[in-house]
Scaffold this motif. Structure first.
Motif, PDB file in Angstrom:
ATOM      1  N   ARG A 129      42.316  41.676  56.904  1.00  0.00           N
ATOM      2  CA  ARG A 129      41.020  41.022  56.769  1.00  0.00           C
ATOM      3  C   ARG A 129      41.045  39.670  57.459  1.00  0.00           C
ATOM      4  NH1 ARG A 129      38.575  42.225  50.811  1.00  0.00           N
ATOM      5  NH2 ARG A 129      38.624  44.493  50.985  1.00  0.00           N
ATOM      6  N   GLY A 130      39.914  39.310  57.987  1.00  0.00           N
ATOM      7  CA  GLY A 130      39.788  38.000  58.629  1.00  0.00           C
ATOM      8  C   GLY A 130      39.603  36.910  57.588  1.00  0.00           C
ATOM      9  N   ARG A 131      39.234  35.756  58.094  1.00  0.00           N
ATOM     10  CA  ARG A 131      38.976  34.617  57.206  1.00  0.00           C
ATOM     11  C   ARG A 131      37.761  34.895  56.339  1.00  0.00           C
ATOM     12  NH1 ARG A 131      39.906  28.958  59.522  1.00  0.00           N
ATOM     13  NH2 ARG A 131      38.031  28.708  58.320  1.00  0.00           N
ATOM     14  N   LYS A 132      37.739  34.247  55.194  1.00  0.00           N
ATOM     15  CA  LYS A 132      36.561  34.349  54.326  1.00  0.00           C
ATOM     16  C   LYS A 132      35.390  33.651  55.012  1.00  0.00           C
ATOM     17  CE  LYS A 132      38.940  34.643  49.928  1.00  0.00           C
ATOM     18  NZ  LYS A 132      38.633  35.942  49.463  1.00  0.00           N
TER      19      LYS A 132
END
Length: 179
Positions: free
Chosen positions: A17-20
């Motif tokens: 997953r990428g950054r929030k």
């Protein structure tokens, strides 16, 4: 305790997953300060919902989880999903959890049993009676594939959304599931 417990179990958990989204921290702070929201370090929001939904006393009255996430189908109780209220029985919740233990969850970054899709997993689980423990059948499937009960246990722990009995309220940490 540093970070959610699943990240300590597997470095691959949610690794893809990428950054929030920008502003997530500010929204959390606002919800806590202005609306009394609670943040439970070491566990995820899904776990908090699972704990609250299964605890007999923390919330009085009827409880309904509102979520599109299939992980919530592993929590016994009421779930509002797809425009309807679903009543998930304890047996259905256990079945759904063991299904995810077998099939894994690409989005969350745990593989389950390689080559085990929902159809094959259903064949494994459907051989078990509704009142029987499916764990031995899950372990047998892992062992048949040349893996161990420990491999199956890791996947089960990654797949399990916490119930209130899986949380130590004094130490404020997850209690890892034991078969």
């Amino acid at each position: 305790m540093n970070g959610p417990f699943r990240h300590r179990l597997s470095p691959d958990y949610k690794a893809g997953r990428g950054r929030k989204p920008v502003g997530t921290g500010e929204v959390k702070r606002w919800l806590i300060e202005e609306h009394g929201a609670k943040l439970k370090p070491g566990i995820e929001a899904d776990d908090t919902m699972g704990i609250l939904a299964t605890h007999p006393k923390l919330i009085k009255g009827e409880k309904i989880i509102v979520s599109q996430d299939k992980d919530m189908l592993t929590i016994p109780g009421k779930l509002y999903r797809g425009g309807e209220v679903i009543d998930v029985s304890p047996g259905e919740a256990r079945y759904n959890w063991m299904m995810q233990t077998l099939t894994g969850d690409v989005t969350d970054g745990y593989p389950g049993l390689k080559g085990m899709g929902p159809v094959k997993a259903a064949k494994v689980l459907d051989k078990v009676g509704p009142d029987e423990d499916p764990w031995p059948a899950v372990v047998a499937a892992y062992e048949k594939a040349g893996l161990t009960e420990e491999d199956a246990l890791l996947q089960a722990r990654l797949a399990r959304i916490l119930h209130w009995t899986d949380y130590d309220f004094t130490a404020k940490e997850a209690i890892l599931w034991q078969p």
